[in-house]
Enzyme design. Structure first.
Site, short mmCIF file in Angstrom:
data_model
loop_
_atom_site.label_atom_id
_atom_site.label_comp_id
_atom_site.label_asym_id
_atom_site.label_seq_id
_atom_site.Cartn_x
_atom_site.Cartn_y
_atom_site.Cartn_z
N LEU A 64 -37.36 19.05 -38.11
CA LEU A 64 -36.55 20.23 -37.83
C LEU A 64 -36.02 20.20 -36.40
CD1 LEU A 64 -35.52 23.01 -38.85
CD2 LEU A 64 -37.61 24.00 -37.91
N HIS A 294 -35.10 33.61 -47.99
CA HIS A 294 -33.65 33.60 -47.76
C HIS A 294 -32.91 34.59 -48.67
CE1 HIS A 294 -34.63 30.20 -45.40
NE2 HIS A 294 -34.53 29.28 -46.32
#
Length: 819
Positions: A64, A294
């Site tokens: 990431l 999300h």
């Protein structure tokens, strides 16, 4: 010693004294006010210029960090350099120093500047950023002490004050506690400087684990110090949902509701699969990975009531929490699941599983969500995500109802005027045919207002069709400058803006909603799909009566390979006997569907014969799915002629969450049209007392039953069976209710709340039909025991259930019956 700008802190009192000495000078106060403002401004600028911010990226050598976070930090430096703060960037990880430095050197070399920055200027800025960035290994508590001392030495060397420290946790959640403890004990900044801690998902695996993690972190950090990142909230189209609703209130006020919205679709499709990440995916799956966070965050932005001040982070949070409270509980029938065919092979290879191992982890999910409030009642919200699908795209689509009929053919419709054109608003998150974030509004709806400095109209793209219509059918806007979600969120963290982050309260509310569904799907076999364009219509699903189902029946074997175990779909509803009474057994979903149908058939027959149907219902967790099934899937049920009674009740106020009546209200009554005078809660709360003998609540309920129910014989009584053999609120060795003349009794439970009211065994046995619902593996032992015992209600009250002239039917799922 830290250096601070000298500031006239006593300036106000000094000015007042001067004012007393010079009362006759005209214009003096005006001049002095100007001088004061200049002095204060200079003071504030001096303080601002001397602020130093340290950014510590934990997990700096991870994937990431390499893909997004270093670029985001570089963008922060580009945006903020020269505006008053100085910076230092510390990459930290468990990796040894030399390897960590080599990794950072490669990552920093690959950083890019926005298109409007000249190459020479970009090279200069990258060089500055490299000089401000260093790697350090962080493994021991001494390493954290050394980090803090290094930051303090750098601040002293520069002659600045410390403005704050930002710690970005790009590490697995199991490492959070140790890192948090070390930061709290030895790496906090001094007085006057802020601390901000950034946390990456996953934030727990279910409600319990999320609560434990939140409690642990809360012991080290204040709520205002924590920023939980959901990078979808940084995506430009998602971040525009609330501002769009706010700026277009006048046009949307009459449209944003159940009267005009047909459905809402929230979709994230991916073409990539989970190869290389199967260890993560096996633990989390698509619902935990994408939908619980999300897509749920997006759902709340669409569905929440719009605050008067939409820019207030606190107001937005409160309205989001209200939206969570309005979400109707999910059932197994609310979901369809899929798994791309190669996933099982990838898992066996990457996790070294035997050939006989078959994963049940879903890589595709469609979920049907409903809101139980006036604005959204009856409007389906469809959440969908999956890997190995036919395209990469994300969007939120609000589709409006269209009651118009046009006599002319479609070729003669005028784009901006025809009432027959589909009417929709789309927040296009990215990728797909359009390839850019966008906001699309059907021209037949209204012309929207968007901030002109940051959003521009999309240029025409002949031949491009979106959601069944050419692009020219929409007012279409895209960002003037596309920005990465992480860059936006890192900027918000630096400026202390919390409206784009998930608070603890928000997080736990989401897990409360999703955990029951995840538990119920734990053994569900997902539909296999080939992946990519070959999926065809295999994953298409339809919804009706509150349930989702795949459109196409799948006839192929679901699980291939040696040693395949029987799957749920291999079993049908089985009929047998249990304690010499009929037994119906099936997997939970089929069992509840069968029971609901049988209850409806009994109700219809009773109303046809007697004009009314008297149904007595137990409380507890098992009947909840039945209530939900009756509420959403049985439109022929004669609710107008049905009387609802309680089999038992806890001695708590009826509005208490532990009240059986409250469970009945939440999961059934508020969804069906039962006349209020046909609903009969138990009178456990009289004269502001709970189940007091002298209030005669039990006798009052018995009298009500005798007056309204012919011969006090209910048409159907629904019971459960506890792990100790109790039923209703009749417990082993109960001094009352197992025999005698009393119809309703007060009893004592071995667990809280101890005081209960219950129908007696003699009253239950007067019923025309008694149904006992038993579900779950925890009931297996008592099911085996009760199958062998005789009529011994003192030891096992359930063994005393045997209607004198009625029928007893047992409904058990396979786990309770077979283990």
């Amino acid at each position: 010693m830290q250096r601070y700008a000298s500031c006239p802190l006593g300036l106000r009192s000094h000015v007042l004294q001067v004012g007393v000495r010079h009362p006759r000078h005209p214009g003096f106060w005006k001049m002095l006010a100007v001088a004061t403002c200049v002095a204060l401004l200079g003071c504030l600028q001096a303080q601002k210029l001397q602020g130093h911010v340290s950014v510590i990226l934990l997990g700096a050598t991870g994937d990431l960090a390499r893909k997004y976070l270093w670029q985001g930090l570089f963008q922060l430096y580009l945006d903020e350099a020269g505006k008053g703060h100085s910076f230092s960037f510390h990459g930290a990880a468990l990796t040894a120093t030399k390897q960590g430095q080599e990794f950072m050197a490669k990552v920093l070399e690959s950083l890019s500047c926005p298109e409007d920055v000249a190459p020479s200027r970009c090279a200069e800025l990258k060089d500055q950023f490299r000089r401000l960035s260093q790697y350090r290994q962080l493994k021991t508590s001494e390493d954290y002490v050394a980090l803090s001392e290094g930051v303090e030495a750098l601040v002293r060397q520069e002659g600045r004050r410390e403005a704050g420290r930002l710690f970005y946790f790009s590490v697995p959640p199991f490492a959070y506690a140790d890192i948090a403890r070390n930061i709290n004990s030895s790496c906090r900044p001094g007085p006057g400087a802020w601390l901000r801690v950034v946390l990456e998902k996953p934030f727990g695996h279910d409600h319990l684990s999320a609560q434990q993690l939140a409690t642990e972190l809360g012991s080290f950090f204040q709520e205002e110090e924590m920023y939980r990142v959901d990078h979808y909230l940084g995506k430009q189209a998602v971040a525009q949902i609330l501002p769009f609703r706010d700026q277009n209130r006048k046009a949307l006020d009459g449209l944003w509701n159940r009267h005009h919205v047909e459905r809402v679709e929230i979709v994230m499709k991916e073409t990539v699969d989970a190869e290389g990440r199967t260890s993560f995916y096996e633990e989390y799956g698509v619902i935990r990975d994408v939908l619980q966070n999300h897509l749920t965050e997006v759902l709340t932005l669409v569905a929440m009531e719009l605050p008067y001040n939409a820019s207030s982070a606190e107001a937005v949070l409160q309205h989001k929490l209200q939206a969570f409270r309005a979400l109707r509980g999910l059932r197994r029938a609310s979901a369809v699941l899929g798994q791309y065919r190669a996933y099982g092979t990838q898992v066996r290879r990457e996790l070294h599983k035997p050939d006989s191992f078959h994963s049940l982890t879903p890589t595709f999910a469609g979920i049907l969500v409903h809101m139980d409030n006036l604005r959204w009642e009856g409007v389906p919200f469809i959440l969908m995500s999956g890997k190995a699908l036919d395209e990469r795209v994300g969007y939120v689509r609000i589709l409006f109802k269209n009651r118009a009929f046009c006599a002319q053919s479609e070729k003669d419709w005028v784009t901006a005027q025809s009432p027959c054109l589909p009417q929709q608003i789309i927040f296009y998150i990215g990728h797909g045919e359009l390839g850019t974030p966008a906001v699309l509004v059907s021209r037949s709806l209204f012309k929207p207002t968007l901030p002109s400095r940051s959003w521009k109209e999309v240029e025409g793209r002949p031949g491009l069709r979106l959601f069944g219509r050419p692009l020219s059918d929409y007012y279409a806007y895209s960002p003037v400058r596309e920005r990465d979600a992480y860059s936006i969120l890192i900027s918000h963290i630096f400026h202390g803006r919390k409206d784009s982050f998930v608070t603890t309260e928000n997080l736990l509310a989401s897990w409360v909603f999703w955990t029951p569904l995840l538990d119920s799907l734990a053994r569900e076999v997902p539909r296999l799909y080939p992946g990519g364009a070959e999926n065809g219509h295999l994953l298409d699903f339809e919804f009706a009566g509150g349930q989702l189902a795949f459109c196409q029946q799948q006839v192929e074997q679901l699980v291939l390979g040696p040693g395949s175990a029987p799957m749920p779909s291999d079993f049908q509803v089985l009929r047998a006997t249990y304690r010499e009474s009929p037994l119906v057994t099936a997997w939970p979903e089929e069992l509840i569907a069968k029971l609901a149908s049988d209850i409806e058939a009994t109700a219809v027959q009773a109303v046809r014969r007697f004009g009314q149907f008297h149904l007595a219902l137990s409380g507890g967790s098992s009947p909840i799915v039945l209530f939900q099934q009756l509420a959403t899937g049985h439109y022929g049920f004669p609710w107008a002629h049905t009387h609802l009674w309680l089999v038992d009740e806890r001695c708590v106020p009826l509005w208490d969450p532990e009240s059986n009546f409250q469970g009945l209200q939440t999961h059934l009554l508020q969804h069906v049209r039962v006349p209020y005078y046909n609903v009969h809660p138990m009178p456990v709360h009289l004269h502001q007392r709970l189940c007091a003998e002298q209030d005669r609540g039990a006798q009052a309920y018995a009298e009500q039953i005798s007056a309204l129910v012919t011969n006090s014989s209910f048409d159907l009584v629904l019971l459960g069976m506890g792990p100790d053999g109790h039923t209703a609120s009749l417990f082993p060795q109960s001094p009352a209710g197992l025999d005698g003349e009393q119809l309703v009794v007060l009893t004592e439970s071995p667990s809280k709340p101890y005081h209960r009211m219950s129908l007696s065994l003699p009253l239950i046995n007067r019923a025309r039909k008694v149904v006992v619902l038993v579900m779950g593996r925890l009931k297996r032992d008592i099911t085996m025991l009760v199958s062998r015992v005789g009529h011994e209600p003192k030891k096992w009250p359930i063994s005393g259930v045997l209607p004198g002239s009625g029928q007893l039917v047992w409904y058990m799922d396979y786990e309770a019956f077979l283990g």
